[in-house]
Design a protein around this motif. Structure first.
Motif, PDB file in Angstrom:
ATOM      1  N   PRO A   1       0.817  -1.229   0.000  1.00 51.76           N
ATOM      2  CA  PRO A   1       0.000   0.000   0.000  1.00 51.76           C
ATOM      3  C   PRO A   1       0.846   1.272   0.000  1.00 51.76           C
ATOM      4  N   THR A   2       1.876   1.301   0.823  1.00 45.18           N
ATOM      5  CA  THR A   2       2.666   2.536   0.921  1.00 45.18           C
ATOM      6  C   THR A   2       3.358   2.856  -0.398  1.00 45.18           C
ATOM      7  N   GLN A   3       3.996   1.851  -1.011  1.00 49.01           N
ATOM      8  CA  GLN A   3       4.676   2.095  -2.284  1.00 49.01           C
ATOM      9  C   GLN A   3       3.693   2.485  -3.378  1.00 49.01           C
ATOM     10  N   THR A   4       2.488   1.912  -3.334  1.00 53.26           N
ATOM     11  CA  THR A   4       1.497   2.245  -4.360  1.00 53.26           C
ATOM     12  C   THR A   4       1.022   3.682  -4.205  1.00 53.26           C
ATOM     13  N   ILE A   5       0.782   4.092  -2.967  1.00 48.22           N
ATOM     14  CA  ILE A   5       0.358   5.484  -2.753  1.00 48.22           C
ATOM     15  C   ILE A   5       1.480   6.440  -3.160  1.00 48.22           C
ATOM     16  N   GLU A   6       2.715   6.073  -2.848  1.00 49.74           N
ATOM     17  CA  GLU A   6       3.842   6.896  -3.292  1.00 49.74           C
ATOM     18  C   GLU A   6       3.883   6.980  -4.815  1.00 49.74           C
ATOM     19  N   LEU A   7       3.513   5.879  -5.479  1.00 50.83           N
ATOM     20  CA  LEU A   7       3.439   5.893  -6.936  1.00 50.83           C
ATOM     21  C   LEU A   7       2.408   6.914  -7.414  1.00 50.83           C
ATOM     22  N   PHE A   8       1.229   6.899  -6.774  1.00 52.40           N
ATOM     23  CA  PHE A   8       0.194   7.857  -7.177  1.00 52.40           C
ATOM     24  C   PHE A   8       0.640   9.292  -6.941  1.00 52.40           C
ATOM     25  N   LEU A   9       1.328   9.508  -5.818  1.00 57.20           N
ATOM     26  CA  LEU A   9       1.754  10.874  -5.495  1.00 57.20           C
ATOM     27  C   LEU A   9       2.888  11.329  -6.402  1.00 57.20           C
ATOM     28  N   SER A  10       3.928  10.490  -6.570  1.00 58.75           N
ATOM     29  CA  SER A  10       5.070  10.890  -7.397  1.00 58.75           C
ATOM     30  C   SER A  10       4.684  11.013  -8.859  1.00 58.75           C
ATOM     31  N   GLY A  11       3.685  10.247  -9.303  1.00 58.89           N
ATOM     32  CA  GLY A  11       3.245  10.334 -10.687  1.00 58.89           C
ATOM     33  C   GLY A  11       2.265  11.436 -10.959  1.00 58.89           C
ATOM     34  N   ASN A  12       1.885  12.204  -9.903  1.00 60.72           N
ATOM     35  CA  ASN A  12       0.956  13.333 -10.071  1.00 60.72           C
ATOM     36  C   ASN A  12      -0.369  12.895 -10.701  1.00 60.72           C
ATOM     37  N   ILE A  13      -0.823  11.709 -10.349  1.00 61.89           N
ATOM     38  CA  ILE A  13      -2.145  11.277 -10.805  1.00 61.89           C
ATOM     39  C   ILE A  13      -3.196  12.017  -9.967  1.00 61.89           C
ATOM     40  N   PRO A  14      -4.197  12.614 -10.586  1.00 60.65           N
ATOM     41  CA  PRO A  14      -5.205  13.362  -9.812  1.00 60.65           C
ATOM     42  C   PRO A  14      -5.817  12.497  -8.713  1.00 60.65           C
ATOM     43  N   ALA A  15      -5.854  13.063  -7.511  1.00 62.60           N
ATOM     44  CA  ALA A  15      -6.351  12.290  -6.370  1.00 62.60           C
ATOM     45  C   ALA A  15      -7.824  11.942  -6.533  1.00 62.60           C
ATOM     46  N   ASP A  16      -8.612  12.835  -7.138  1.00 62.99           N
ATOM     47  CA  ASP A  16     -10.031  12.533  -7.342  1.00 62.99           C
ATOM     48  C   ASP A  16     -10.197  11.332  -8.261  1.00 62.99           C
ATOM     49  N   LEU A  17      -9.340  11.238  -9.289  1.00 67.31           N
ATOM     50  CA  LEU A  17      -9.405  10.097 -10.196  1.00 67.31           C
ATOM     51  C   LEU A  17      -9.048   8.805  -9.465  1.00 67.31           C
ATOM     52  N   VAL A  18      -7.991   8.856  -8.644  1.00 65.64           N
ATOM     53  CA  VAL A  18      -7.597   7.662  -7.887  1.00 65.64           C
ATOM     54  C   VAL A  18      -8.706   7.256  -6.927  1.00 65.64           C
ATOM     55  N   ASN A  19      -9.274   8.221  -6.252  1.00 63.62           N
ATOM     56  CA  ASN A  19     -10.317   7.923  -5.258  1.00 63.62           C
ATOM     57  C   ASN A  19     -11.551   7.313  -5.912  1.00 63.62           C
ATOM     58  N   SER A  20     -11.975   7.884  -7.050  1.00 64.37           N
ATOM     59  CA  SER A  20     -13.157   7.336  -7.719  1.00 64.37           C
ATOM     60  C   SER A  20     -12.883   5.935  -8.241  1.00 64.37           C
ATOM     61  N   TYR A  21     -11.644   5.690  -8.722  1.00 63.72           N
ATOM     62  CA  TYR A  21     -11.313   4.352  -9.211  1.00 63.72           C
ATOM     63  C   TYR A  21     -11.305   3.348  -8.067  1.00 63.72           C
ATOM     64  N   LEU A  22     -10.728   3.762  -6.930  1.00 67.37           N
ATOM     65  CA  LEU A  22     -10.726   2.872  -5.771  1.00 67.37           C
ATOM     66  C   LEU A  22     -12.143   2.620  -5.262  1.00 67.37           C
ATOM     67  N   LYS A  23     -12.946   3.637  -5.293  1.00 73.67           N
ATOM     68  CA  LYS A  23     -14.323   3.507  -4.803  1.00 73.67           C
ATOM     69  C   LYS A  23     -15.106   2.495  -5.629  1.00 73.67           C
TER      70      LYS A  23
END
Length: 1003
Positions: free
Chosen positions: A620-642
């Motif tokens: 989980p930690t490395q994956t979240i770091e991936l989302f943050l370092s890759g500048n993927i929009p947080a709303d997009l990540v959240n909706s996909y996870l949801k």
């Protein structure tokens, strides 16, 4: 004999008397006979009429006839003759050295000092002649006219047997030694012994170096006598003379021996003539003379020699001769060299010298498809290129045509097809050999050497296509023949993509060869750089060998990221199921997927999210770091996870908030809190159903909820407040009420529902510290007074508590007045009121304003005390006053206290407050005194300035107009020394105003 480099032709015969010396002048031959006569021979006129000469200044390959005989040319037999072409002179050595003008043979000079000379050497560049007689070496210089001037005369240890100029020095052979004679000072330096049996031999080379004879060996030395190379020319026996005519060295032995000047100086040809006496070069041939005959050795044309050498399999010598072709025949040379390299490469390949064969294929500049025809089992991509065997036949036919045009000879060899085409039956037998490890290693080296240039051309072609695509239709009509329309959306694609086709063939074959020879690491490096590997062919081969890392790189280099990620996920799952293979597990783990996804975040975030779900739970930690370092929009990540992983949505929001608190929006903060509340409500419902609910129980999720409610501020508290039950979760409700600035209700929950005064005090501290630096916030300084009111009147604060909260929630869009925000009123008279006023004055030094917001009078305070006097929480009140005396408005606090409060209980509160007030009073008194003193000093300075006296006399003049002041009105500048007329002062001020305003007027 390897091949015929020279053709022998008899120029004349039957010369009488015997020939003692010979020289050539143009197309004529000059013969010095034993009776002292000079005979001149020229081409037979009858023969020359039949074939017009191409060059009047060269020997002709035809019979010669006597043109002229000069009797008594010399009193004694002529030992040697030489034609000095640049001077048009004939040098002859007999009883002395004589010079005659050509072609009339008039005597120019006779060096009497050369009487008895036995050897000489002529330096044509400087016009210097050196000769040796007895034990002397003399140097003469041609003066440009008809005479010679003596320059030097040196003594030597013994008779000189051979000599030659070598730059500025002279190499001489004395006794059995070679020596270098300094032509300036006569100093001698030894070189090496000349040998015991054969006479010494000093030959000057065209490069200025020397060839010295030692028995049957020729040694190369520089102008200073130092050895140039370790290799030597080895003749079959000791030569009497040697001439150099590139690329050959011709020596006179009992026969004429011709050797190549290439190491190891192989024997090329032997010309057998009886009783050869003389050997000398001419412009286009080599002259060989016997006692009564003269032969000419005419060089065979280089094209014909090359054909002979190639036919006999002497490829190295043939290639060396190709370099001797004149520059104007560059096309001929390229064709010849290419043809020879290819034939030589086939010869070497068939004999097992695979690497050498590939070197010659490389030098021939033949296309790689031709070389790959030797490897029938290698799989090639489908291309539109012409088959290479057909091209090769064209090359050979061109080369044969050029060679025939050059040599005038037939070249049956060049018309033959390649050996590998004629021996098709042998290919089946040789197939296994050609696919051996050695053949593939040679092929790899060949392809690697070709690769840089091929990739550069392919890249340039691709760049050109991109530029043309960007230009679009602007140049569509410029060169319509070069482009065709694409059916896949791209504007234009060059029809001729040959460079990329070649690159695809090269890289595909190179990858196959590397994998077949077990060089998986080199194959991996190839795939990591820019490559044009054919995906379909390489994928099949890589899968057969289970080279999964290479397959991943193949997909990656061709932007087939989905296939690569599927393969990587499959390998990760297999590594989990087979834990015994430690190396396999180390190579393929969930972190490998994360590393692969990092570069894709900016280009394909949906693909990143899709495959990140596979490792989110394990890393989980490395994956979240991936989302943050890759500048993927947080709303997009959240909706996909949801949608795809609702169980990890809260975990993602937690980690993201912990890593980057400012990077999470208010909507995401609100959603994270909603997730926590849902989990806490489910937990509360379960405990309530079991009748085990306790307000003091804290599950991990409830702790997270409380922490989130306190620490983050981007959520909306009003909808969250609606979801809370009315009879539980009071601490959460208190935090939400605080976010809505409903401080009185929040404090009431801490005091009367939770019964934890410490939480109420901590709440007041947070509110105070949050706005302590904001003077406009009026309620923060009275938050402690609000808590005092709750302690002093519990019944009033708990009355209709739930009703007030319900009304508060229903009025979401209505502004609520802040608790405790009242205007300060004046205290009534009496001694008590004076003390309160003094305390209020002391409060001026506080951070917060001294006034309070309470509208209550003393009478109200008494009524308040009487109403709740029996239920007041006096201990909590006194504790609050003693702990926060520096944050509470003392006057308002005393007004709120009931009258029966003992003064002794207020000492912890009033003591430090009065001490601070007294200290502030003293400090302000000192400041007041200092300000008064400063005021007096300023007034004194003003008085002194006003007492200035200006004395006007009859001699006082204006500083501006230089006229006397007299009785006119005057002005004095502040320095009290400059006096001016008032009119002058006024005019000067107006002039300054005009000068300052002039730029505006100019505009």
């Amino acid at each position: 004999m390897v091949h015929s480099a020279y053709d022998s032709f008899e120029l004349l015969s039957g010369c009488s008397p015997k020939i003692d010396a010979i020289a050539s002048y143009g197309s004529s031959l000059l013969l010095g006979c034993s009776d002292g006569s000079l005979k001149i021979y020229g081409p037979d006129l009858h023969e020359s009429d039949r074939s017009p000469p191409s060059d009047h200044h060269a020997l002709r390959k035809e019979p010669y006839a006597l043109e002229r005989a000069v009797s008594g040319f010399s009193k004694k037999p002529i030992l040697s003759m030489e034609v000095l072409v640049s001077k048009e002179l004939l040098l002859s050595l007999s009883e002395s050295i004589a010079f005659h003008r050509l072609p009339n043979l008039e005597t120019v000079a006779v060096l009497t000092k050369a009487k008895g000379a036995n050897v000489y050497s002529w330096d044509d560049r400087r016009g210097l002649l050196c000769f040796a007689r007895q034990k002397r070496v003399c140097i003469f210089r041609h003066d440009g006219g008809r005479g010679f001037v003596e320059v030097k005369d040196f003594g030597v240890p013994d008779t000189v047997k051979s000599m030659s100029w070598c730059g500025e020095n002279i190499c001489i052979a004395i006794r059995k030694e070679y020596m270098i004679l300094n032509a300036t000072n006569g100093a001698l330096s030894e070189v090496f012994p000349s040998g015991r049996l054969a006479p010494p031999l000093v030959i000057s080379l065209p490069s200025g170096e020397l060839l010295l004879g030692k028995e049957n060996i020729g040694v190369f030395v520089d102008q200073n006598g130092k050895l140039l190379q370790a290799d030597r020319i080895c003749w079959s026996e000791a030569p009497t003379t040697v001439i150099i005519q590139k690329p050959y060295a011709i020596a006179l032995l009992r026969r004429v021996e011709i050797r190549s000047l290439r190491v190891p100086y192989p024997l090329i040809q032997t010309v057998v003539l009886q009783n050869v006496q003389h050997l000398l070069p001419s412009s286009n041939a080599v002259i060989v003379a016997t006692e009564n005959s003269v032969f000419g050795l005419f060089p065979v044309p280089l094209g014909a020699q090359i054909v002979q050498l190639t036919a006999s399999g002497n490829f190295e010598e043939a290639l060396a001769l190709c370099k001797q072709l004149p520059p104007e025949d560059s096309s001929l040379r390229a064709a010849k060299e290419g043809s020879i390299h290819i034939r030589y490469a086939h010869y070497l390949f068939d004999n097992g010298s695979y690497e050498e064969a590939m070197e010659h294929f490389l030098a021939s500049q033949v296309d790689i498809t031709y070389v790959l025809s030797l490897y029938p089992s290698i799989v090639l991509p489908n291309t539109t290129m012409v088959p290479e065997p057909e091209k090769l036949v064209d090359i050979f036919s061109d080369a044969s045509y050029l060679s025939r045009a050059s040599s005038g000879l037939s070249d049956d060899m060049d018309s033959l097809p390649p050996a590998h085409l004629l021996e098709s039956d042998e290919h089946a037998a040789l197939e296994s050999k050609k696919l051996s490890h050695n053949t593939l290693m040679a092929l790899i080296k060949f392809l690697q050497k070709k690769r840089n240039s091929v990739i550069d051309k392919a890249t340039a072609e691709g760049t050109e296509e991109v530029v043309l695509d960007a230009v679009g239709d602007n140049f569509a009509s410029y060169d319509s023949s070069r482009f065709k329309k694409s059916n896949k959306g791209r504007s234009t694609i060059p029809i001729n993509s040959g460079a990329r086709e070649v690159a695809a063939i090269l890289d595909t074959v190179l990858l196959q060869a590397l994998l077949l020879t077990g060089q998986s690491s080199a194959a991996l490096e190839l795939l990591k750089v820019l490559n044009y590997c054919d995906v379909k062919i390489c994928e099949e081969i890589i899968k057969k060998g289970n080279h999964y890392v290479a397959l991943l790189e193949l997909y990656k280099s061709n932007s087939m990221h989905r296939e690569a990620l599927k393969l990587l996920h499959q390998l990760v799952e297999e590594s989990k199921s087979n834990q015994s293979q430690a190396e396999f597990t180390q190579k393929f783990n969930p972190e490998s997927i994360i590393e692969y996804l990092k570069p894709l975040c900016g280009n394909d975030p949906i693909l990143v999210l899709e495959f990140a779900m596979l490792v989110l739970e394990s890393c989980p930690t490395q994956t979240i770091e991936l989302f943050l370092s890759g500048n993927i929009p947080a709303d997009l990540v959240n909706s996909y996870l949801k949608q795809h992983a609702p169980g990890m949505q809260g975990r993602y929001l937690e980690l993201m908030l912990g890593m980057n608190e400012n990077g999470i929006s208010g909507n995401l903060q609100n959603e994270m809190v909603q997730i926590y509340i849902s989990e806490v409500l489910d937990w509360y419902a379960d405990l309530s159903a079991q009748q085990r609910w306790d307000e003091k129980d804290y599950s991990p999720t409830r702790k997270k909820l409380l922490c989130a409610l306190e620490s983050i501020s981007g959520y909306n508290p009003e909808p969250l407040l609606k979801r809370l039950p009315a009879d539980a979760l009071y601490e959460e409700r208190a935090i939400l009420l605080g976010k809505m600035n409903q401080h009185e209700l929040a404090l009431s929950l801490y005091v009367h529902k939770l019964h934890v005064p410490e939480l109420a005090l901590a709440y007041c501290d947070r509110v105070y510290e949050s706005v302590v630096h904001q003077p406009s916030a009026k309620s923060s300084c009275n938050i402690y007074l609000t808590l005092l009111q709750i302690y002093l009147n519990p019944r009033r604060t708990t009355k209709n508590f739930e009703k007030r909260i319900t009304n508060l929630v229903s009025l979401q869009n209505t502004s609520t007045p802040k608790v405790g925000s009242h205007t300060a009123g004046k205290a009534k008279g009496g001694r008590g009121s004076k003390k309160i006023a003094a305390i209020e004055g002391a409060e001026d030094m506080r951070m917060s304003p001294s006034g309070t917001d309470s509208n209550k009078s003393d009478g109200d305070a008494e009524e308040f005390s009487e109403e709740g006097g029996s239920n007041i929480m006096l201990d909590e009140v006194l504790d609050l006053l003693s702990r926060r005396w520096d944050r509470i408005n003392g006057a308002q606090a005393l007004k709120l206290l009931p009258r029966e409060t003992k003064l002794q209980n207020l000492i912890p509160f009033l003591g430090p407050l009065l001490r601070k007030s007294s200290e502030a009073y003293r400090n302000l008194s000192v400041i007041k005194s200092l300000r008064q003193s400063e005021n007096l000093q300023v007034k004194d300075e003003l008085y002194n300035q006003r007492k200035t006296v200006v004395k006007i006399t009859g001699d006082s003049t204006c500083s501006l107009c230089r006229k006397k002041i007299g009785t006119s009105v005057f002005a004095v500048y502040p320095n009290a020394t400059a006096l001016v007329h008032f009119v002058c002062f006024r005019d000067s001020q107006s002039m300054k105003a005009v000068s300052k305003g002039s730029p505006l007027r100019k505009r």
